[in-house]
Design an enzyme around this catalytic site. Sequence first.
Site, PDB file in Angstrom:
ATOM      1  N   TYR A  39       0.843  -1.206   0.000  1.00  0.00           N
ATOM      2  CA  TYR A  39       0.000   0.000   0.000  1.00  0.00           C
ATOM      3  C   TYR A  39       0.876   1.252   0.000  1.00  0.00           C
ATOM      4  CZ  TYR A  39      -2.576   3.902   1.893  1.00  0.00           C
ATOM      5  OH  TYR A  39      -3.073   5.161   2.094  1.00  0.00           O
ATOM      6  N   ALA A  94      -1.559   9.107   4.820  1.00  0.00           N
ATOM      7  CA  ALA A  94      -2.648   8.485   5.570  1.00  0.00           C
ATOM      8  C   ALA A  94      -2.140   7.343   6.447  1.00  0.00           C
ATOM      9  CB  ALA A  94      -3.674   7.935   4.570  1.00  0.00           C
ATOM     10  N   GLN A 142      -4.110  18.468   5.869  1.00  0.00           N
ATOM     11  CA  GLN A 142      -4.489  18.070   4.505  1.00  0.00           C
ATOM     12  C   GLN A 142      -5.965  17.692   4.503  1.00  0.00           C
ATOM     13  OE1 GLN A 142      -5.064  14.488   3.609  1.00  0.00           O
ATOM     14  NE2 GLN A 142      -5.898  15.308   1.699  1.00  0.00           N
ATOM     15  N   THR A 170      -6.318  18.559  -1.152  1.00  0.00           N
ATOM     16  CA  THR A 170      -5.842  17.597  -2.152  1.00  0.00           C
ATOM     17  C   THR A 170      -6.893  17.456  -3.236  1.00  0.00           C
ATOM     18  OG1 THR A 170      -4.479  16.453  -0.546  1.00  0.00           O
ATOM     19  CG2 THR A 170      -5.045  15.227  -2.540  1.00  0.00           C
ATOM     20  N   ARG A 179      -5.242   0.512  -7.872  1.00  0.00           N
ATOM     21  CA  ARG A 179      -4.128  -0.103  -7.133  1.00  0.00           C
ATOM     22  C   ARG A 179      -4.452  -1.579  -6.916  1.00  0.00           C
ATOM     23  NH1 ARG A 179      -3.390   4.519  -2.535  1.00  0.00           N
ATOM     24  NH2 ARG A 179      -3.679   6.318  -3.887  1.00  0.00           N
ATOM     25  N   SER A 255       2.419  17.996  -7.632  1.00  0.00           N
ATOM     26  CA  SER A 255       2.481  16.620  -7.127  1.00  0.00           C
ATOM     27  C   SER A 255       1.622  15.741  -8.012  1.00  0.00           C
ATOM     28  CB  SER A 255       1.894  16.613  -5.696  1.00  0.00           C
ATOM     29  OG  SER A 255       1.583  15.298  -5.265  1.00  0.00           O
ATOM     30  N   HIS A 257       0.887  12.787  -6.538  1.00  0.00           N
ATOM     31  CA  HIS A 257       0.508  11.886  -5.452  1.00  0.00           C
ATOM     32  C   HIS A 257       1.473  10.697  -5.371  1.00  0.00           C
ATOM     33  CE1 HIS A 257      -3.188  11.820  -2.849  1.00  0.00           C
ATOM     34  NE2 HIS A 257      -2.701  10.643  -2.529  1.00  0.00           N
ATOM     35  N   ARG A 260       0.482   7.505  -7.326  1.00  0.00           N
ATOM     36  CA  ARG A 260      -0.527   6.628  -6.704  1.00  0.00           C
ATOM     37  C   ARG A 260      -1.920   6.857  -7.262  1.00  0.00           C
ATOM     38  NH1 ARG A 260       1.328   4.834  -1.779  1.00  0.00           N
ATOM     39  NH2 ARG A 260      -0.666   4.938  -0.678  1.00  0.00           N
ATOM     40  N   ASP A 288       6.334  17.737  -4.537  1.00  0.00           N
ATOM     41  CA  ASP A 288       6.583  16.371  -4.054  1.00  0.00           C
ATOM     42  C   ASP A 288       6.426  15.381  -5.186  1.00  0.00           C
ATOM     43  OD1 ASP A 288       4.014  14.792  -4.093  1.00  0.00           O
ATOM     44  OD2 ASP A 288       3.326  16.299  -2.662  1.00  0.00           O
ATOM     45  N   ILE A 291      11.116  12.510  -4.634  1.00  0.00           N
ATOM     46  CA  ILE A 291      12.338  13.030  -3.989  1.00  0.00           C
ATOM     47  C   ILE A 291      12.990  11.909  -3.160  1.00  0.00           C
ATOM     48  CG2 ILE A 291      13.211  14.564  -2.163  1.00  0.00           C
ATOM     49  CD1 ILE A 291      12.513  16.315  -4.442  1.00  0.00           C
TER      50      ILE A 291
HETATM   51  C1  LIG Z   1       1.114   5.678   2.232  1.00  0.00           C
HETATM   52  C2  LIG Z   1       0.787   6.994   1.602  1.00  0.00           C
HETATM   53  C3  LIG Z   1      -0.378   7.645   1.986  1.00  0.00           C
HETATM   54  C4  LIG Z   1      -0.695   8.871   1.428  1.00  0.00           C
HETATM   55  N1  LIG Z   1      -1.810   9.520   1.865  1.00  0.00           N
HETATM   56  C5  LIG Z   1      -2.071  10.760   1.418  1.00  0.00           C
HETATM   57  C6  LIG Z   1      -3.145  11.496   1.948  1.00  0.00           C
HETATM   58  O1  LIG Z   1      -3.853  11.045   2.847  1.00  0.00           O
HETATM   59  N2  LIG Z   1      -3.382  12.722   1.441  1.00  0.00           N
HETATM   60  C7  LIG Z   1      -2.600  13.267   0.443  1.00  0.00           C
HETATM   61  O2  LIG Z   1      -2.858  14.382   0.011  1.00  0.00           O
HETATM   62  N3  LIG Z   1      -1.554  12.594  -0.060  1.00  0.00           N
HETATM   63  C8  LIG Z   1      -1.268  11.370   0.406  1.00  0.00           C
HETATM   64  N4  LIG Z   1      -0.191  10.697  -0.086  1.00  0.00           N
HETATM   65  C9  LIG Z   1       0.663  11.327  -1.123  1.00  0.00           C
HETATM   66  C10 LIG Z   1       1.801  12.151  -0.510  1.00  0.00           C
HETATM   67  O3  LIG Z   1       1.312  13.310   0.112  1.00  0.00           O
HETATM   68  C11 LIG Z   1       2.820  12.600  -1.563  1.00  0.00           C
HETATM   69  O4  LIG Z   1       2.147  13.264  -2.610  1.00  0.00           O
HETATM   70  C12 LIG Z   1       3.657  11.456  -2.150  1.00  0.00           C
HETATM   71  O5  LIG Z   1       3.862  10.414  -1.229  1.00  0.00           O
HETATM   72  C13 LIG Z   1       5.007  12.004  -2.583  1.00  0.00           C
HETATM   73  O6  LIG Z   1       5.718  11.068  -3.291  1.00  0.00           O
HETATM   74  P1  LIG Z   1       6.932  10.190  -2.691  1.00  0.00           P
HETATM   75  O7  LIG Z   1       6.310   9.177  -1.806  1.00  0.00           O
HETATM   76  O8  LIG Z   1       7.524   9.612  -3.937  1.00  0.00           O
HETATM   77  O9  LIG Z   1       7.889  11.114  -1.971  1.00  0.00           O
HETATM   78  C14 LIG Z   1       0.149   9.459   0.454  1.00  0.00           C
HETATM   79  C15 LIG Z   1       1.323   8.795   0.082  1.00  0.00           C
HETATM   80  C16 LIG Z   1       1.662   7.596   0.655  1.00  0.00           C
HETATM   81  C17 LIG Z   1       2.940   6.926   0.249  1.00  0.00           C
HETATM   82  O1  LIG Z   2      -3.331   6.312  -0.270  1.00  0.00           O
HETATM   83  C1  LIG Z   2      -3.291   7.502  -0.643  1.00  0.00           C
HETATM   84  O2  LIG Z   2      -2.390   7.934  -1.383  1.00  0.00           O
HETATM   85  C2  LIG Z   2      -4.324   8.438  -0.219  1.00  0.00           C
HETATM   86  O3  LIG Z   2      -4.166   9.596  -0.454  1.00  0.00           O
HETATM   87  C3  LIG Z   2      -5.549   8.006   0.464  1.00  0.00           C
HETATM   88  C4  LIG Z   2      -6.779   8.282  -0.107  1.00  0.00           C
HETATM   89  C5  LIG Z   2      -7.926   7.857   0.546  1.00  0.00           C
HETATM   90  C6  LIG Z   2      -7.863   7.180   1.738  1.00  0.00           C
HETATM   91  C7  LIG Z   2      -6.646   6.910   2.295  1.00  0.00           C
HETATM   92  C8  LIG Z   2      -5.478   7.345   1.669  1.00  0.00           C
END
Ligand SMILES: Cc1cc2nc3c(=O)[nH]c(=O)nc-3n(C[C@H](O)[C@H](O)[C@H](O)COP(=O)(O)O)c2cc1C
Ligand SMILES: O=C(O)C(=O)c1ccccc1
Length: 370
Positions: A39, A94, A142, A170, A179, A255, A257, A260, A288, A291
């Site tokens: 995840y 998250a 966020q 976001t 996924r 970004s 994300h 993802r 982001d 990095i």
């Molecule tokens: C496990 C996980 C959970 C994430 N959950 C959120 C979230 O709840 N809200 C959000 O805006 N971005 C979320 N992101 C995205 C991050 O804020 C960010 O955009 C991203 O991880 C940056 O890329 P990097 O992991 O390659 O550094 C999540 C990323 C990961 C890896």
């Molecule tokens: O997993 C994530 O990247 C994320 O942003 C997210 C979105 C919804 C629920 C939990 C995490």
Amino acid sequence: MTTNDACVPDVPDAPVTFSNLIELESRAAKVIPTAGFEYIARGAGDEQTLRENREAFSRAFIDQRILTGKVVETLETSILGVSLRSPITIAAMASQGIAHPSAESGTAIAADHVGTLLCVSTVSTQSLETIAAASAGPKWFQLYLTRDDGFNRELLNRARAAGYTAVVLTADVTVGGIREHNRRNGFDAGHLRGNFIDAAGNPRCTDRSFQPALSLDAISYAHEHSGLPVVVKGVTTSQDALRVIEHGAAAIQVSNHGGRQLDGSPAAFTSLLHVAESVEERVPIIFDSGIRRGTDVFKAIAAGADVVALGRPVLYGLALGGWRGVVSVLEHLDNELRTVMQLAGAATVADIRSTRLTFGLTDRQIPGYA
Ligand SMILES: Cc1cc2nc3c(=O)[nH]c(=O)nc-3n(C[C@H](O)[C@H](O)[C@H](O)COP(=O)(O)O)c2cc1C
Ligand SMILES: O=C(O)C(=O)c1ccccc1
């Protein structure tokens, strides 16, 4: 019990030693149960964007300045009134209880320890109040808008009351990304949502699903109900950057994300090059996605970012060494950045900003190539 909370590792808080942030991923895979690890680590679809987030940095080169007489003075900078010891902040992530029992509180302690900014996710394991109380350091909240308007307003009020100083809206999750690993692993982090229950454990939100019809109005909505500046996260094009700035964004976060969400979107670094040129410093830019190296931080700032936000490696540090592991990760990246600055002839973050980048030529573009 679901597969992901079967055995969350209770690793003691201790510094972690490693050579670079890339190798941390395979180390973390050994301590985080598979469903949770995938995840965190993996991306959407074919992971084209996930890979490209790294690849794009390798096509940009730093124009080194020599004989400048400069020595690195400081990594200090600021964003939206928050003073930082370094331009490296922590991205919203998250369900951090998947990585370590200290969850977001551990990350908050580490952020404060190194003097950086933490962005706390709407879908954090612990409540935003618990995380705010864990450390005195600066925090942004966020926001994911749910379909429950009363709950959205309550969240924004709670964030301001708890001392968060900006809302990060976001905008790239209007539906969950594709996924397949999560489906295969039966992964569900839905039970790990500290903001969605009250002190007695009762649900606070009537419909937890996210609002799919997000529009520009969400910016003023978030601002009005929080009284805080709004950062729009998930900007990848110049047109969208200009639209959100026109609609009141105090800053933008370029970004994708971390690869993802929309697989097939360009590398975030590629997007940054276009966006920064169009924004012309009207608002600060947070960057982001991908990095991992001090050189990446340097290139992102040279391309026009004010600060960067680090994602996955923070959770790997948390899994491997609790809050002290997160400190190891942040200090490592600061140290790499300091070395890159010295070698490139940049004494301050402002010097990084004024460094030029050169882009790799293909063999055919090299003058004289037959
Ligand atoms: C496990 C996980 C959970 C994430 N959950 C959120 C979230 O709840 N809200 C959000 O805006 N971005 C979320 N992101 C995205 C991050 O804020 C960010 O955009 C991203 O991880 C940056 O890329 P990097 O992991 O390659 O550094 C999540 C990323 C990961 C890896
Ligand atoms: O997993 C994530 O990247 C994320 O942003 C997210 C979105 C919804 C629920 C939990 C995490």
